[in-house]
Write a protein that holds these residues in place. Sequence first.
Motif, PDB file in Angstrom:
ATOM      1  N   MET A   1       0.696  -1.855   0.284  1.00  0.00           N
ATOM      2  CA  MET A   1      -0.440  -0.350   0.406  1.00  0.00           C
ATOM      3  C   MET A   1       0.941   1.039  -0.180  1.00  0.00           C
ATOM      4  SD  MET A   1      -2.924   0.951   3.119  1.00  0.00           S
ATOM      5  CE  MET A   1      -3.567   0.082   2.393  1.00  0.00           C
ATOM      6  N   GLY A  44       5.676 -10.934  -5.679  1.00  0.00           N
ATOM      7  CA  GLY A  44       5.173 -10.181  -4.699  1.00  0.00           C
ATOM      8  C   GLY A  44       5.486 -10.034  -3.199  1.00  0.00           C
ATOM      9  N   ASP A 183       7.772   3.083  -0.571  1.00  0.00           N
ATOM     10  CA  ASP A 183       6.466   3.031  -2.022  1.00  0.00           C
ATOM     11  C   ASP A 183       7.285   2.434  -3.147  1.00  0.00           C
ATOM     12  OD1 ASP A 183       4.555   4.644  -0.133  1.00  0.00           O
ATOM     13  OD2 ASP A 183       4.795   6.297  -1.024  1.00  0.00           O
ATOM     14  N   ALA A 186       6.695  -1.209  -2.504  1.00  0.00           N
ATOM     15  CA  ALA A 186       5.781  -1.657  -2.988  1.00  0.00           C
ATOM     16  C   ALA A 186       4.954  -1.702  -4.092  1.00  0.00           C
ATOM     17  CB  ALA A 186       4.515  -0.472  -2.074  1.00  0.00           C
ATOM     18  N   TRP A 187       5.338  -0.738  -5.196  1.00  0.00           N
ATOM     19  CA  TRP A 187       5.035  -0.634  -6.297  1.00  0.00           C
ATOM     20  C   TRP A 187       5.421  -1.542  -7.029  1.00  0.00           C
ATOM     21  CZ3 TRP A 187       8.514   0.926 -10.010  1.00  0.00           C
ATOM     22  CH2 TRP A 187       8.743   0.711 -11.817  1.00  0.00           C
ATOM     23  N   HIS A 188       6.965  -1.703  -7.233  1.00  0.00           N
ATOM     24  CA  HIS A 188       7.467  -2.952  -7.175  1.00  0.00           C
ATOM     25  C   HIS A 188       6.814  -4.797  -7.286  1.00  0.00           C
ATOM     26  CE1 HIS A 188      10.369  -5.486  -9.052  1.00  0.00           C
ATOM     27  NE2 HIS A 188      10.542  -5.990  -7.972  1.00  0.00           N
ATOM     28  N   ARG A 189       6.242  -4.759  -5.619  1.00  0.00           N
ATOM     29  CA  ARG A 189       6.205  -6.101  -5.182  1.00  0.00           C
ATOM     30  C   ARG A 189       4.303  -5.546  -5.803  1.00  0.00           C
ATOM     31  NH1 ARG A 189       6.171  -6.139   0.848  1.00  0.00           N
ATOM     32  NH2 ARG A 189       5.359  -8.412   0.228  1.00  0.00           N
ATOM     33  N   SER A 190       3.833  -4.933  -6.270  1.00  0.00           N
ATOM     34  CA  SER A 190       2.225  -5.003  -7.070  1.00  0.00           C
ATOM     35  C   SER A 190       2.691  -5.820  -8.347  1.00  0.00           C
ATOM     36  CB  SER A 190       1.428  -3.269  -6.863  1.00  0.00           C
ATOM     37  OG  SER A 190       1.875  -2.510  -7.654  1.00  0.00           O
ATOM     38  N   ARG A 191       3.471  -5.129  -8.580  1.00  0.00           N
ATOM     39  CA  ARG A 191       3.439  -5.670 -10.233  1.00  0.00           C
ATOM     40  C   ARG A 191       4.444  -7.173 -10.677  1.00  0.00           C
ATOM     41  NH1 ARG A 191       8.179  -3.006 -13.691  1.00  0.00           N
ATOM     42  NH2 ARG A 191       6.623  -3.595 -15.103  1.00  0.00           N
ATOM     43  N   SER A 206       5.404  -3.413   3.790  1.00  0.00           N
ATOM     44  CA  SER A 206       4.688  -4.471   4.490  1.00  0.00           C
ATOM     45  C   SER A 206       4.573  -5.698   4.280  1.00  0.00           C
ATOM     46  CB  SER A 206       3.194  -3.965   3.045  1.00  0.00           C
ATOM     47  OG  SER A 206       1.483  -5.235   3.620  1.00  0.00           O
TER      48      SER A 206
END
Length: 217
Positions: A1, A44, A183, A186-191, A206
Amino acid sequence: MLTTTAIFPDLPAFRPEKTRVSGLSLSRGDLTLVRDFSLDLGPGEAVLMSGPNGTGKTTLLRAIAGFVRPDEGRVSFGAGPEPASSADCVAWLGHADGLKSVETPRQALRFWAQMGGQGRSAILPLLRAMAIESLIDRPVSRLSRGQQRRCALVRVALANRPVWLLDEPAGPLDGGGRTRLADLVAWHRSRGGSVIAATHQLLDWSDARRIDLGAHR
Protein backbone atom coordinates in the motif's frame (compact mmCIF):
# COMPACT_ATOMS: atom_id res chain seq x y z
CA MET A 1 0.00 0.00 0.00
CA LEU A 2 1.37 3.41 -0.99
CA THR A 3 1.90 5.89 1.83
CA THR A 4 2.27 8.98 -0.39
CA THR A 5 0.47 10.29 -3.46
CA ALA A 6 3.32 9.17 -5.72
CA ILE A 7 2.26 8.10 -9.22
CA PHE A 8 4.42 5.46 -10.89
CA PRO A 9 4.82 4.89 -14.63
CA ASP A 10 3.50 1.95 -16.63
CA LEU A 11 6.67 0.05 -17.48
CA PRO A 12 6.48 -3.00 -19.76
CA ALA A 13 5.39 -6.08 -17.84
CA PHE A 14 8.12 -8.50 -16.80
CA ARG A 15 7.71 -12.19 -16.06
CA PRO A 16 7.56 -12.64 -12.27
CA GLU A 17 10.19 -15.12 -11.12
CA LYS A 18 10.61 -17.26 -8.04
CA THR A 19 13.97 -17.10 -6.28
CA ARG A 20 15.24 -20.25 -4.57
CA VAL A 21 18.34 -20.30 -2.38
CA SER A 22 19.27 -23.82 -1.28
CA GLY A 23 21.82 -24.70 1.41
CA LEU A 24 24.10 -21.73 0.79
CA SER A 25 27.33 -21.57 2.79
CA LEU A 26 29.77 -18.68 2.45
CA SER A 27 33.14 -17.94 4.01
CA ARG A 28 35.93 -15.39 3.90
CA GLY A 29 39.26 -17.09 4.43
CA ASP A 30 38.87 -19.28 7.52
CA LEU A 31 35.83 -17.34 8.74
CA THR A 32 32.37 -18.80 8.07
CA LEU A 33 29.94 -16.02 7.27
CA VAL A 34 26.77 -17.95 6.41
CA ARG A 35 26.06 -21.64 6.94
CA ASP A 36 23.33 -23.69 5.22
CA PHE A 37 21.09 -20.74 4.31
CA SER A 38 17.91 -21.47 2.36
CA LEU A 39 15.16 -19.18 1.14
CA ASP A 40 12.18 -19.39 -1.22
CA LEU A 41 10.93 -16.03 -2.41
CA GLY A 42 7.87 -15.78 -4.61
CA PRO A 43 6.51 -12.94 -6.78
CA GLY A 44 5.26 -10.02 -4.71
CA GLU A 45 7.26 -10.97 -1.61
CA ALA A 46 9.96 -9.11 0.28
CA VAL A 47 12.66 -10.15 2.74
CA LEU A 48 14.58 -7.85 5.10
CA MET A 49 17.88 -9.33 6.29
CA SER A 50 19.50 -7.91 9.41
CA GLY A 51 22.40 -8.84 11.65
CA PRO A 52 25.55 -7.36 13.18
CA ASN A 53 28.47 -6.28 11.02
CA GLY A 54 30.40 -9.26 9.71
CA THR A 55 27.45 -11.66 9.53
CA GLY A 56 27.65 -11.80 5.74
CA LYS A 57 24.66 -9.74 4.61
CA THR A 58 26.45 -8.14 1.67
CA THR A 59 28.27 -11.35 0.73
CA LEU A 60 24.99 -13.29 0.75
CA LEU A 61 23.31 -10.70 -1.49
CA ARG A 62 26.27 -10.82 -3.86
CA ALA A 63 26.09 -14.62 -3.96
CA ILE A 64 22.37 -14.50 -4.80
CA ALA A 65 23.17 -12.00 -7.56
CA GLY A 66 25.81 -14.34 -8.97
CA PHE A 67 28.78 -12.11 -8.14
CA VAL A 68 30.23 -14.52 -5.53
CA ARG A 69 30.63 -18.28 -5.80
CA PRO A 70 29.31 -20.02 -2.65
CA ASP A 71 31.25 -22.74 -0.84
CA GLU A 72 28.14 -24.90 -0.95
CA GLY A 73 24.55 -24.65 -2.19
CA ARG A 74 22.94 -23.06 -5.20
CA VAL A 75 20.72 -20.17 -6.31
CA SER A 76 18.09 -20.46 -9.02
CA PHE A 77 15.48 -18.19 -10.58
CA GLY A 78 12.24 -19.38 -12.12
CA ALA A 79 10.15 -22.48 -11.56
CA GLY A 80 10.37 -24.08 -15.02
CA PRO A 81 12.75 -26.74 -16.32
CA GLU A 82 14.96 -24.01 -17.81
CA PRO A 83 16.03 -21.70 -14.94
CA ALA A 84 16.36 -18.02 -15.76
CA SER A 85 19.75 -16.31 -15.47
CA SER A 86 20.52 -13.75 -12.80
CA ALA A 87 21.43 -11.26 -15.55
CA ASP A 88 17.86 -11.43 -16.83
CA CYS A 89 16.19 -11.35 -13.42
CA VAL A 90 18.19 -9.22 -11.00
CA ALA A 91 18.46 -5.47 -10.47
CA TRP A 92 21.30 -4.71 -8.05
CA LEU A 93 21.91 -1.82 -5.67
CA GLY A 94 25.11 -1.98 -3.64
CA HIS A 95 26.81 0.62 -1.48
CA ALA A 96 27.83 2.51 -4.63
CA ASP A 97 24.99 4.26 -6.44
CA GLY A 98 26.24 3.63 -9.98
CA LEU A 99 26.27 7.33 -10.85
CA LYS A 100 29.09 9.45 -12.32
CA SER A 101 29.76 12.64 -10.40
CA VAL A 102 30.14 14.74 -13.58
CA GLU A 103 26.79 13.65 -15.00
CA THR A 104 23.32 14.91 -14.19
CA PRO A 105 20.50 12.53 -13.22
CA ARG A 106 19.00 13.12 -16.68
CA GLN A 107 22.21 11.95 -18.38
CA ALA A 108 22.83 9.05 -16.02
CA LEU A 109 19.29 7.73 -16.10
CA ARG A 110 19.02 7.97 -19.88
CA PHE A 111 22.04 5.66 -20.01
CA TRP A 112 20.55 3.19 -17.52
CA ALA A 113 17.16 3.27 -19.25
CA GLN A 114 18.84 2.34 -22.50
CA MET A 115 20.79 -0.42 -20.74
CA GLY A 116 17.50 -1.80 -19.42
CA GLY A 117 15.84 -1.60 -22.83
CA GLN A 118 13.49 1.15 -21.67
CA GLY A 119 12.46 4.40 -23.26
CA ARG A 120 13.05 7.73 -21.57
CA SER A 121 9.41 8.38 -20.72
CA ALA A 122 9.60 6.66 -17.31
CA ILE A 123 12.51 8.73 -16.01
CA LEU A 124 10.65 11.89 -14.97
CA PRO A 125 7.68 10.07 -13.36
CA LEU A 126 10.09 7.96 -11.30
CA LEU A 127 12.07 11.03 -10.26
CA ARG A 128 8.76 12.65 -9.23
CA ALA A 129 7.84 9.53 -7.25
CA MET A 130 11.15 9.85 -5.40
CA ALA A 131 10.60 13.64 -4.99
CA ILE A 132 13.81 14.69 -6.80
CA GLU A 133 12.47 15.77 -10.20
CA SER A 134 13.73 19.33 -9.63
CA LEU A 135 17.29 17.98 -9.50
CA ILE A 136 17.22 16.32 -12.91
CA ASP A 137 19.83 18.69 -14.41
CA ARG A 138 22.02 19.20 -11.32
CA PRO A 139 25.42 17.42 -11.44
CA VAL A 140 25.47 14.32 -9.25
CA SER A 141 28.47 15.79 -7.38
CA ARG A 142 26.16 18.55 -6.10
CA LEU A 143 23.52 16.16 -4.78
CA SER A 144 23.43 15.06 -1.16
CA ARG A 145 24.06 11.41 -0.34
CA GLY A 146 20.35 10.90 0.23
CA GLN A 147 19.48 12.51 -3.10
CA GLN A 148 22.04 10.34 -4.85
CA ARG A 149 20.52 7.24 -3.28
CA ARG A 150 17.03 8.28 -4.42
CA CYS A 151 18.43 8.66 -7.94
CA ALA A 152 20.07 5.23 -7.69
CA LEU A 153 16.72 3.70 -6.72
CA VAL A 154 15.26 5.19 -9.90
CA ARG A 155 18.10 3.45 -11.75
CA VAL A 156 17.06 0.14 -10.17
CA ALA A 157 13.43 0.66 -11.21
CA LEU A 158 14.46 1.49 -14.78
CA ALA A 159 16.21 -1.88 -15.08
CA ASN A 160 12.69 -3.39 -15.01
CA ARG A 161 13.88 -6.69 -13.54
CA PRO A 162 11.63 -8.86 -11.36
CA VAL A 163 14.10 -9.43 -8.50
CA TRP A 164 15.61 -6.49 -6.63
CA LEU A 165 18.66 -7.08 -4.42
CA LEU A 166 19.29 -4.01 -2.29
CA ASP A 167 22.26 -3.56 0.06
CA GLU A 168 21.49 -0.97 2.76
CA PRO A 169 19.04 0.87 0.49
CA ALA A 170 17.95 3.29 3.22
CA GLY A 171 21.43 3.99 4.63
CA PRO A 172 21.69 7.69 3.63
CA LEU A 173 17.94 8.37 3.44
CA ASP A 174 15.99 10.64 5.77
CA GLY A 175 12.45 9.86 6.92
CA GLY A 176 10.90 11.17 3.72
CA GLY A 177 13.33 9.16 1.63
CA ARG A 178 12.51 5.97 3.54
CA THR A 179 8.82 6.60 2.88
CA ARG A 180 9.50 7.03 -0.84
CA LEU A 181 11.61 3.86 -0.81
CA ALA A 182 8.76 1.94 0.84
CA ASP A 183 6.39 3.18 -1.86
CA LEU A 184 8.80 2.24 -4.63
CA VAL A 185 9.12 -1.28 -3.20
CA ALA A 186 5.33 -1.56 -2.80
CA TRP A 187 4.87 -0.55 -6.45
CA HIS A 188 7.45 -3.10 -7.58
CA ARG A 189 5.80 -5.86 -5.54
CA SER A 190 2.37 -4.93 -6.93
CA ARG A 191 3.76 -5.71 -10.40
CA GLY A 192 4.84 -9.20 -9.32
CA GLY A 193 8.36 -8.21 -8.38
CA SER A 194 10.22 -9.37 -5.29
CA VAL A 195 12.85 -7.74 -3.08
CA ILE A 196 15.64 -8.94 -0.81
CA ALA A 197 17.27 -6.15 1.19
CA ALA A 198 20.09 -6.15 3.71
CA THR A 199 19.57 -3.41 6.25
CA HIS A 200 20.65 -2.05 9.61
CA GLN A 201 17.61 0.22 9.62
CA LEU A 202 14.15 -0.71 10.82
CA LEU A 203 12.14 -0.57 7.59
CA ASP A 204 8.35 -0.79 7.64
CA TRP A 205 7.53 -2.74 4.50
CA SER A 206 4.13 -4.41 4.41
CA ASP A 207 4.22 -8.18 5.06
CA ALA A 208 8.00 -8.35 4.65
CA ARG A 209 9.71 -11.38 6.16
CA ARG A 210 12.56 -10.63 8.53
CA ILE A 211 15.68 -12.79 8.78
CA ASP A 212 18.47 -12.36 11.34
CA LEU A 213 21.64 -13.61 9.68
CA GLY A 214 23.30 -13.93 13.07
CA ALA A 215 21.38 -17.22 13.37
CA HIS A 216 23.05 -18.64 10.23
CA ARG A 217 26.70 -18.42 11.34
